[in-house]
Design a protein around this motif. Sequence first.
Motif, PDB file in Angstrom:
ATOM      1  N   ASN A  10       0.835  -1.199   0.000  1.00  0.00           N
ATOM      2  CA  ASN A  10       0.000   0.000   0.000  1.00  0.00           C
ATOM      3  C   ASN A  10       0.877   1.260   0.000  1.00  0.00           C
ATOM      4  N   TRP A  11       1.886   1.280   0.883  1.00  0.00           N
ATOM      5  CA  TRP A  11       2.731   2.489   0.995  1.00  0.00           C
ATOM      6  C   TRP A  11       3.593   2.689  -0.249  1.00  0.00           C
ATOM      7  N   ASN A  12       3.990   1.589  -0.897  1.00  0.00           N
ATOM      8  CA  ASN A  12       4.738   1.749  -2.156  1.00  0.00           C
ATOM      9  C   ASN A  12       3.866   2.433  -3.204  1.00  0.00           C
ATOM     10  N   PHE A  23       0.147  18.436  -2.008  1.00  0.00           N
ATOM     11  CA  PHE A  23       0.213  18.255  -0.560  1.00  0.00           C
ATOM     12  C   PHE A  23       1.674  18.183  -0.098  1.00  0.00           C
ATOM     13  N   TYR A  24       2.491  17.386  -0.769  1.00  0.00           N
ATOM     14  CA  TYR A  24       3.898  17.226  -0.348  1.00  0.00           C
ATOM     15  C   TYR A  24       4.824  18.264  -0.997  1.00  0.00           C
ATOM     16  N   ASP A  25       4.401  18.882  -2.076  1.00  0.00           N
ATOM     17  CA  ASP A  25       5.126  19.989  -2.710  1.00  0.00           C
ATOM     18  C   ASP A  25       6.643  19.734  -2.815  1.00  0.00           C
ATOM     19  N   LEU A  55      12.140   7.905  12.464  1.00  0.00           N
ATOM     20  CA  LEU A  55      11.433   6.636  12.255  1.00  0.00           C
ATOM     21  C   LEU A  55      10.237   6.863  11.342  1.00  0.00           C
ATOM     22  N   GLN A  56      10.040   5.980  10.361  1.00  0.00           N
ATOM     23  CA  GLN A  56       8.951   6.068   9.380  1.00  0.00           C
ATOM     24  C   GLN A  56       9.034   7.386   8.592  1.00  0.00           C
ATOM     25  N   CYS A  57      10.161   7.547   7.932  1.00  0.00           N
ATOM     26  CA  CYS A  57      10.518   8.837   7.320  1.00  0.00           C
ATOM     27  C   CYS A  57       9.817   9.104   5.989  1.00  0.00           C
ATOM     28  N   HIS A  58       8.992   8.162   5.506  1.00  0.00           N
ATOM     29  CA  HIS A  58       8.343   8.305   4.196  1.00  0.00           C
ATOM     30  C   HIS A  58       9.426   8.577   3.146  1.00  0.00           C
ATOM     31  N   PHE A  59       9.256   9.532   2.220  1.00  0.00           N
ATOM     32  CA  PHE A  59      10.315   9.677   1.214  1.00  0.00           C
ATOM     33  C   PHE A  59      11.309  10.785   1.576  1.00  0.00           C
ATOM     34  N   VAL A  76      14.480   5.946   8.457  1.00  0.00           N
ATOM     35  CA  VAL A  76      14.132   4.530   8.268  1.00  0.00           C
ATOM     36  C   VAL A  76      12.673   4.427   7.842  1.00  0.00           C
ATOM     37  N   ASP A  77      12.437   3.634   6.812  1.00  0.00           N
ATOM     38  CA  ASP A  77      11.064   3.381   6.370  1.00  0.00           C
ATOM     39  C   ASP A  77      11.032   2.019   5.677  1.00  0.00           C
ATOM     40  N   PHE A  78       9.885   1.324   5.763  1.00  0.00           N
ATOM     41  CA  PHE A  78       9.839  -0.014   5.157  1.00  0.00           C
ATOM     42  C   PHE A  78       9.431  -0.013   3.689  1.00  0.00           C
ATOM     43  N   SER A  79       9.094   1.156   3.149  1.00  0.00           N
ATOM     44  CA  SER A  79       8.690   1.216   1.740  1.00  0.00           C
ATOM     45  C   SER A  79       9.929   1.415   0.865  1.00  0.00           C
ATOM     46  N   ALA A 102      13.705  -0.524   6.028  1.00  0.00           N
ATOM     47  CA  ALA A 102      13.461  -1.602   6.997  1.00  0.00           C
ATOM     48  C   ALA A 102      12.150  -1.376   7.723  1.00  0.00           C
ATOM     49  N   ASP A 103      11.507  -2.479   8.055  1.00  0.00           N
ATOM     50  CA  ASP A 103      10.401  -2.445   9.011  1.00  0.00           C
ATOM     51  C   ASP A 103      11.009  -1.991  10.350  1.00  0.00           C
ATOM     52  N   ILE A 104      10.357  -1.085  11.047  1.00  0.00           N
ATOM     53  CA  ILE A 104      11.032  -0.557  12.246  1.00  0.00           C
ATOM     54  C   ILE A 104      11.252  -1.639  13.307  1.00  0.00           C
ATOM     55  N   TYR A 105      10.397  -2.671  13.328  1.00  0.00           N
ATOM     56  CA  TYR A 105      10.611  -3.741  14.318  1.00  0.00           C
ATOM     57  C   TYR A 105      11.867  -4.547  13.962  1.00  0.00           C
ATOM     58  N   THR A 120       9.632  11.206  15.350  1.00  0.00           N
ATOM     59  CA  THR A 120       8.600  10.598  14.491  1.00  0.00           C
ATOM     60  C   THR A 120       7.395  11.536  14.451  1.00  0.00           C
ATOM     61  N   SER A 121       6.636  11.506  13.346  1.00  0.00           N
ATOM     62  CA  SER A 121       5.585  12.523  13.250  1.00  0.00           C
ATOM     63  C   SER A 121       4.410  12.110  12.372  1.00  0.00           C
ATOM     64  N   TYR A 122       3.293  12.811  12.602  1.00  0.00           N
ATOM     65  CA  TYR A 122       2.074  12.855  11.782  1.00  0.00           C
ATOM     66  C   TYR A 122       1.750  11.575  10.989  1.00  0.00           C
ATOM     67  N   GLY A 123       0.980  10.721  11.618  1.00  0.00           N
ATOM     68  CA  GLY A 123       0.493   9.555  10.880  1.00  0.00           C
ATOM     69  C   GLY A 123       1.490   8.420  10.862  1.00  0.00           C
ATOM     70  N   ALA A 124       2.177   8.196  11.963  1.00  0.00           N
ATOM     71  CA  ALA A 124       3.167   7.111  12.020  1.00  0.00           C
ATOM     72  C   ALA A 124       2.668   5.917  12.842  1.00  0.00           C
ATOM     73  N   THR A 178      -5.994   7.491  -0.204  1.00  0.00           N
ATOM     74  CA  THR A 178      -4.958   8.176   0.558  1.00  0.00           C
ATOM     75  C   THR A 178      -5.325   9.650   0.682  1.00  0.00           C
ATOM     76  N   TYR A 179      -4.492  10.395   1.381  1.00  0.00           N
ATOM     77  CA  TYR A 179      -4.909  11.720   1.840  1.00  0.00           C
ATOM     78  C   TYR A 179      -4.452  12.874   0.951  1.00  0.00           C
ATOM     79  N   THR A 180      -3.729  12.585  -0.114  1.00  0.00           N
ATOM     80  CA  THR A 180      -3.310  13.706  -0.956  1.00  0.00           C
ATOM     81  C   THR A 180      -4.388  14.018  -1.997  1.00  0.00           C
TER      82      THR A 180
HETATM   83  C1  SAM Z   1       2.188   9.077   7.001  1.00  0.00           C
HETATM   84  S1  SAM Z   1       3.770   8.513   6.620  1.00  0.00           S
HETATM   85  C2  SAM Z   1       4.897   9.319   7.654  1.00  0.00           C
HETATM   86  C3  SAM Z   1       4.544  10.637   8.020  1.00  0.00           C
HETATM   87  C4  SAM Z   1       5.507  11.725   7.674  1.00  0.00           C
HETATM   88  N1  SAM Z   1       5.273  12.757   8.636  1.00  0.00           N
HETATM   89  C5  SAM Z   1       5.272  12.262   6.299  1.00  0.00           C
HETATM   90  O1  SAM Z   1       4.145  12.671   5.992  1.00  0.00           O
HETATM   91  O2  SAM Z   1       6.182  12.288   5.504  1.00  0.00           O
HETATM   92  C6  SAM Z   1       3.862   6.919   7.357  1.00  0.00           C
HETATM   93  C7  SAM Z   1       5.108   6.154   6.935  1.00  0.00           C
HETATM   94  O3  SAM Z   1       5.230   4.989   7.773  1.00  0.00           O
HETATM   95  C8  SAM Z   1       5.832   3.976   6.995  1.00  0.00           C
HETATM   96  N2  SAM Z   1       5.596   2.718   7.704  1.00  0.00           N
HETATM   97  C9  SAM Z   1       4.410   2.137   8.001  1.00  0.00           C
HETATM   98  N3  SAM Z   1       4.599   1.000   8.705  1.00  0.00           N
HETATM   99  C10 SAM Z   1       5.947   0.870   8.863  1.00  0.00           C
HETATM  100  C11 SAM Z   1       6.779  -0.093   9.500  1.00  0.00           C
HETATM  101  N4  SAM Z   1       6.260  -1.161  10.105  1.00  0.00           N
HETATM  102  N5  SAM Z   1       8.123   0.081   9.471  1.00  0.00           N
HETATM  103  C12 SAM Z   1       8.667   1.163   8.829  1.00  0.00           C
HETATM  104  N6  SAM Z   1       7.934   2.102   8.206  1.00  0.00           N
HETATM  105  C13 SAM Z   1       6.584   1.962   8.214  1.00  0.00           C
HETATM  106  C14 SAM Z   1       5.178   4.116   5.625  1.00  0.00           C
HETATM  107  O4  SAM Z   1       5.937   3.529   4.595  1.00  0.00           O
HETATM  108  C15 SAM Z   1       5.099   5.646   5.496  1.00  0.00           C
HETATM  109  O5  SAM Z   1       6.192   6.151   4.789  1.00  0.00           O
END
Ligand code: SAM
Length: 264
Positions: A10-12, A23-25, A55-59, A76-79, A102-105, A120-124, A178-180
């Motif tokens: 889904n995240w890919n 949204f991400y500009d 953690l969960q840095c998106h792109f 770090v992000d798993f996508s 990597a998956d954060i776990y 870590t921030s907003y929607g993680a 998704t939210y964009t």
């Molecule tokens: C809403 S985004 C991060 C929010 C960030 N503030 C942004 O908008 O750029 C959530 C991120 O969490 C990542 N993610 C979700 N589950 C994860 C996991 N188990 N391990 C690592 N990353 C994960 C997704 O790939 C996605 O990039």
Amino acid sequence: MTYINTNRNNWNQRTKIHFRSKFYDVEGFLNGASSLNNIELSELGNVKDKTLLHLQCHFGLDTLSWAREGAIVTGVDFSDEAIRKAHYLKTETRLDARFLCADIYDYGREIHSKFDIVFTSYGAICWLPDLQEWANIIADCLETNGTFYMVEFHPFNDLFAGYSYFGKTEPDFEEDGTYTENSENFKSSIYTWPHSLSDVITSLINAGIEIRQFNEFPYSPYNCFDQMEEKEPGKFYLKHNNQDLPLLFSIKGTKSHNRTRAGI
Ligand SMILES: C[S@@+](CC[C@H](N)C(=O)[O-])C[C@H]1O[C@@H](n2cnc3c(N)ncnc32)[C@H](O)[C@@H]1O
């Protein structure tokens, strides 16, 4: 298929859409704009020359924005799609950063460096099934006296969007968009977990993070509900029964001593 494979897939897909969104500009970012909001910039404070794990840095927009503030950053992000795009942005901006897919776990189970700051921030956290393990990883990644900082959507925000306030062991599963703004035709399967404020705070305390600051905000930087009112630029409010809803919370804490895996 495990939840990890479903969510990564889904995240890919989302990442490709997000990268092209207003949204991400990304263009604004490449022209020098920061993707960080005033809340985290003012509450986390000076990051110059500090090592920062995102953690969960998106792109990588926020990660690289912290690099522009002078931090020595790792995201770090798993996508794999998100990490590929983060590497592209790193090259385009010539900023110094490390990005790991990597998956954060899994990341938490490996031996890794310690950081001055974990961010870590907003929607993680809604994508994570086990908050205690999440908090343990944060503590393990911090230097003694290091700072943990998070800013996240308030569980009230999620309650208002139709999710449970209280934590559940079984995830919510949905076919969601998704939210964009550019995602009208997108739908893909995803698992999420609700987490109450007490679950977040208790997991951090159990992991040995001393909470120094906790704030709740009646606005969001994101216009994510139809009835929101932008009272000031970039501050969207939502009323329920004519009262402002809490839409965000932030936590700042310190790891004050070394934690062992067996306990604190
Ligand atoms: C809403 S985004 C991060 C929010 C960030 N503030 C942004 O908008 O750029 C959530 C991120 O969490 C990542 N993610 C979700 N589950 C994860 C996991 N188990 N391990 C690592 N990353 C994960 C997704 O790939 C996605 O990039």
